[in-house]
Design a protein around this motif. Structure first.
Motif, PDB file in Angstrom:
ATOM      1  N   GLU A  15      13.849  16.557  38.018  1.00 36.47           N
ATOM      2  CA  GLU A  15      12.623  16.503  37.226  1.00 36.47           C
ATOM      3  C   GLU A  15      12.873  16.878  35.762  1.00 36.47           C
ATOM      4  OE1 GLU A  15       8.539  19.027  37.104  1.00 36.47           O
ATOM      5  OE2 GLU A  15       9.115  18.215  39.068  1.00 36.47           O
ATOM      6  N   ASN A  16      13.650  17.922  35.544  1.00 37.52           N
ATOM      7  CA  ASN A  16      13.848  18.424  34.184  1.00 37.52           C
ATOM      8  C   ASN A  16      14.853  17.632  33.368  1.00 37.52           C
ATOM      9  OD1 ASN A  16      12.006  20.540  34.493  1.00 37.52           O
ATOM     10  ND2 ASN A  16      13.558  21.868  35.372  1.00 37.52           N
ATOM     11  N   TYR A  17      15.867  17.091  34.012  1.00 32.63           N
ATOM     12  CA  TYR A  17      16.941  16.462  33.255  1.00 32.63           C
ATOM     13  C   TYR A  17      17.075  14.956  33.466  1.00 32.63           C
ATOM     14  CZ  TYR A  17      18.394  21.237  32.416  1.00 32.63           C
ATOM     15  OH  TYR A  17      18.416  22.550  32.045  1.00 32.63           O
ATOM     16  N   CYS A  18      16.809  14.473  34.658  1.00 32.41           N
ATOM     17  CA  CYS A  18      17.140  13.078  34.976  1.00 32.41           C
ATOM     18  C   CYS A  18      16.010  12.084  34.712  1.00 32.41           C
ATOM     19  CB  CYS A  18      17.597  12.965  36.428  1.00 32.41           C
ATOM     20  SG  CYS A  18      19.077  13.931  36.759  1.00 32.41           S
ATOM     21  N   GLU A  19      14.774  12.516  34.858  1.00 32.03           N
ATOM     22  CA  GLU A  19      13.662  11.576  34.720  1.00 32.03           C
ATOM     23  C   GLU A  19      13.588  10.954  33.327  1.00 32.03           C
ATOM     24  OE1 GLU A  19       9.919  13.125  35.991  1.00 32.03           O
ATOM     25  OE2 GLU A  19      10.594  13.359  38.059  1.00 32.03           O
ATOM     26  N   ASP A  20      13.785  11.738  32.291  1.00 33.35           N
ATOM     27  CA  ASP A  20      13.682  11.239  30.920  1.00 33.35           C
ATOM     28  C   ASP A  20      15.032  11.173  30.224  1.00 33.35           C
ATOM     29  OD1 ASP A  20      10.880  11.035  31.104  1.00 33.35           O
ATOM     30  OD2 ASP A  20      10.662  13.167  30.669  1.00 33.35           O
ATOM     31  N   CYS A  21      16.102  11.043  30.978  1.00 32.66           N
ATOM     32  CA  CYS A  21      17.448  11.049  30.411  1.00 32.66           C
ATOM     33  C   CYS A  21      17.700   9.763  29.619  1.00 32.66           C
ATOM     34  CB  CYS A  21      18.481  11.181  31.524  1.00 32.66           C
ATOM     35  SG  CYS A  21      20.173  11.165  30.918  1.00 32.66           S
ATOM     36  N   LEU A  22      17.965   9.918  28.334  1.00 30.14           N
ATOM     37  CA  LEU A  22      18.220   8.767  27.476  1.00 30.14           C
ATOM     38  C   LEU A  22      19.559   8.116  27.790  1.00 30.14           C
ATOM     39  CD1 LEU A  22      16.923  10.179  24.073  1.00 30.14           C
ATOM     40  CD2 LEU A  22      15.768   8.601  25.634  1.00 30.14           C
ATOM     41  N   ALA A  23      20.544   8.917  28.153  1.00 28.72           N
ATOM     42  CA  ALA A  23      21.860   8.368  28.491  1.00 28.72           C
ATOM     43  C   ALA A  23      21.755   7.476  29.725  1.00 28.72           C
ATOM     44  CB  ALA A  23      22.863   9.489  28.734  1.00 28.72           C
ATOM     45  N   ARG A  24      21.017   7.914  30.710  1.00 29.83           N
ATOM     46  CA  ARG A  24      20.839   7.123  31.927  1.00 29.83           C
ATOM     47  C   ARG A  24      20.118   5.819  31.634  1.00 29.83           C
ATOM     48  NH1 ARG A  24      16.557   8.699  35.556  1.00 29.83           N
ATOM     49  NH2 ARG A  24      16.152   6.775  36.579  1.00 29.83           N
ATOM     50  N   LYS A  25      19.077   5.896  30.804  1.00 31.65           N
ATOM     51  CA  LYS A  25      18.334   4.687  30.451  1.00 31.65           C
ATOM     52  C   LYS A  25      19.222   3.703  29.698  1.00 31.65           C
ATOM     53  CE  LYS A  25      13.794   6.812  30.375  1.00 31.65           C
ATOM     54  NZ  LYS A  25      12.645   7.223  29.594  1.00 31.65           N
ATOM     55  N   HIS A  26      20.026   4.226  28.784  1.00 28.72           N
ATOM     56  CA  HIS A  26      20.930   3.372  28.016  1.00 28.72           C
ATOM     57  C   HIS A  26      21.974   2.729  28.928  1.00 28.72           C
ATOM     58  CE1 HIS A  26      23.374   1.898  24.744  1.00 28.72           C
ATOM     59  NE2 HIS A  26      24.417   2.492  25.290  1.00 28.72           N
ATOM     60  N   MET A  27      22.563   3.534  29.800  1.00 34.47           N
ATOM     61  CA  MET A  27      23.575   3.009  30.723  1.00 34.47           C
ATOM     62  C   MET A  27      22.974   1.970  31.662  1.00 34.47           C
ATOM     63  SD  MET A  27      26.514   4.236  30.206  1.00 34.47           S
ATOM     64  CE  MET A  27      27.051   5.392  28.989  1.00 34.47           C
ATOM     65  N   ARG A  28      21.747   2.181  32.044  1.00 35.95           N
ATOM     66  CA  ARG A  28      21.099   1.220  32.949  1.00 35.95           C
ATOM     67  C   ARG A  28      20.909  -0.133  32.269  1.00 35.95           C
ATOM     68  NH1 ARG A  28      16.428   2.759  37.245  1.00 35.95           N
ATOM     69  NH2 ARG A  28      16.650   0.853  38.420  1.00 35.95           N
ATOM     70  N   LYS A  29      20.577  -0.095  30.968  1.00 38.43           N
ATOM     71  CA  LYS A  29      20.437  -1.343  30.224  1.00 38.43           C
ATOM     72  C   LYS A  29      21.792  -2.016  30.028  1.00 38.43           C
ATOM     73  CE  LYS A  29      16.302  -0.452  27.491  1.00 38.43           C
ATOM     74  NZ  LYS A  29      15.779  -0.244  26.132  1.00 38.43           N
ATOM     75  N   GLU A  30      22.802  -1.222  29.706  1.00 40.54           N
ATOM     76  CA  GLU A  30      24.127  -1.758  29.393  1.00 40.54           C
ATOM     77  C   GLU A  30      24.915  -2.168  30.640  1.00 40.54           C
ATOM     78  OE1 GLU A  30      25.652  -2.170  26.281  1.00 40.54           O
ATOM     79  OE2 GLU A  30      23.620  -1.824  25.523  1.00 40.54           O
ATOM     80  N   ARG A  31      24.907  -1.328  31.652  1.00 43.08           N
ATOM     81  CA  ARG A  31      25.774  -1.528  32.819  1.00 43.08           C
ATOM     82  C   ARG A  31      25.035  -1.837  34.106  1.00 43.08           C
ATOM     83  NH1 ARG A  31      29.819   3.629  32.122  1.00 43.08           N
ATOM     84  NH2 ARG A  31      30.322   3.290  29.936  1.00 43.08           N
ATOM     85  N   GLY A  32      23.727  -1.758  34.096  1.00 49.02           N
ATOM     86  CA  GLY A  32      22.952  -1.977  35.311  1.00 49.02           C
ATOM     87  C   GLY A  32      22.769  -0.682  36.084  1.00 49.02           C
ATOM     88  N   LYS A  33      22.052  -0.795  37.181  1.00 46.17           N
ATOM     89  CA  LYS A  33      21.702   0.379  37.982  1.00 46.17           C
ATOM     90  C   LYS A  33      22.930   1.077  38.555  1.00 46.17           C
ATOM     91  CE  LYS A  33      18.436   1.680  41.579  1.00 46.17           C
ATOM     92  NZ  LYS A  33      17.424   1.168  42.521  1.00 46.17           N
ATOM     93  N   SER A  34      23.862   0.302  39.106  1.00 44.48           N
ATOM     94  CA  SER A  34      25.050   0.923  39.708  1.00 44.48           C
ATOM     95  C   SER A  34      25.963   1.522  38.643  1.00 44.48           C
ATOM     96  CB  SER A  34      25.816  -0.082  40.560  1.00 44.48           C
ATOM     97  OG  SER A  34      26.271  -1.161  39.771  1.00 44.48           O
ATOM     98  N   GLY A  35      26.031   0.910  37.467  1.00 47.91           N
ATOM     99  CA  GLY A  35      26.839   1.463  36.377  1.00 47.91           C
ATOM    100  C   GLY A  35      26.273   2.778  35.875  1.00 47.91           C
ATOM    101  N   ALA A  36      24.951   2.856  35.781  1.00 47.84           N
ATOM    102  CA  ALA A  36      24.305   4.102  35.368  1.00 47.84           C
ATOM    103  C   ALA A  36      24.532   5.183  36.416  1.00 47.84           C
ATOM    104  CB  ALA A  36      22.817   3.878  35.149  1.00 47.84           C
ATOM    105  N   HIS A  37      24.447   4.792  37.682  1.00 47.18           N
ATOM    106  CA  HIS A  37      24.674   5.749  38.769  1.00 47.18           C
ATOM    107  C   HIS A  37      26.105   6.293  38.717  1.00 47.18           C
ATOM    108  CE1 HIS A  37      24.138   7.544  42.707  1.00 47.18           C
ATOM    109  NE2 HIS A  37      25.281   7.007  43.072  1.00 47.18           N
ATOM    110  N   LYS A  38      27.053   5.410  38.489  1.00 49.74           N
ATOM    111  CA  LYS A  38      28.453   5.815  38.394  1.00 49.74           C
ATOM    112  C   LYS A  38      28.657   6.785  37.223  1.00 49.74           C
ATOM    113  CE  LYS A  38      33.109   3.941  38.233  1.00 49.74           C
ATOM    114  NZ  LYS A  38      33.924   2.732  38.226  1.00 49.74           N
ATOM    115  N   PHE A  39      28.022   6.504  36.088  1.00 54.89           N
ATOM    116  CA  PHE A  39      28.101   7.396  34.939  1.00 54.89           C
ATOM    117  C   PHE A  39      27.578   8.785  35.297  1.00 54.89           C
ATOM    118  CE2 PHE A  39      25.723   9.447  31.527  1.00 54.89           C
ATOM    119  CZ  PHE A  39      26.743   9.704  30.619  1.00 54.89           C
TER     120      PHE A  39
END
Length: 64
Positions: A15-39
């Motif tokens: 809730e505190n770190y992952c929901e609004d994580c900009l790095a995760r959102k960026h990785m999801r756009k660049e690498r897709g869902k599995s790429g963001a998960h791997k990151f």
């Protein structure tokens, strides 16, 4: 640690770190869902903490 405490800590981290994580959102756009998960698993300190808590939760379940 108790099961309830571990799950509560996992929920708080997500809730505190992952929901609004900009790095995760960026990785999801660049690498897709599995790429963001791997990151998150390999490079994020919060991801490392989540993995640790998951292992602790497995220990609690195997004791039962």
């Amino acid at each position: 640690m108790e099961q309830v405490a571990i799950v509560k800590e996992i929920d708080e981290l997500l809730e505190n770190y992952c929901e609004d994580c900009l790095a995760r959102k960026h990785m999801r756009k660049e690498r897709g869902k599995s790429g963001a998960h791997k990151f998150c698993i390999e490079s994020c300190t919060v991801g490392e903490q989540l993995q640790f808590l998951g292992q602790e939760l497995l220990k609690v379940y195997t004791k039962s």
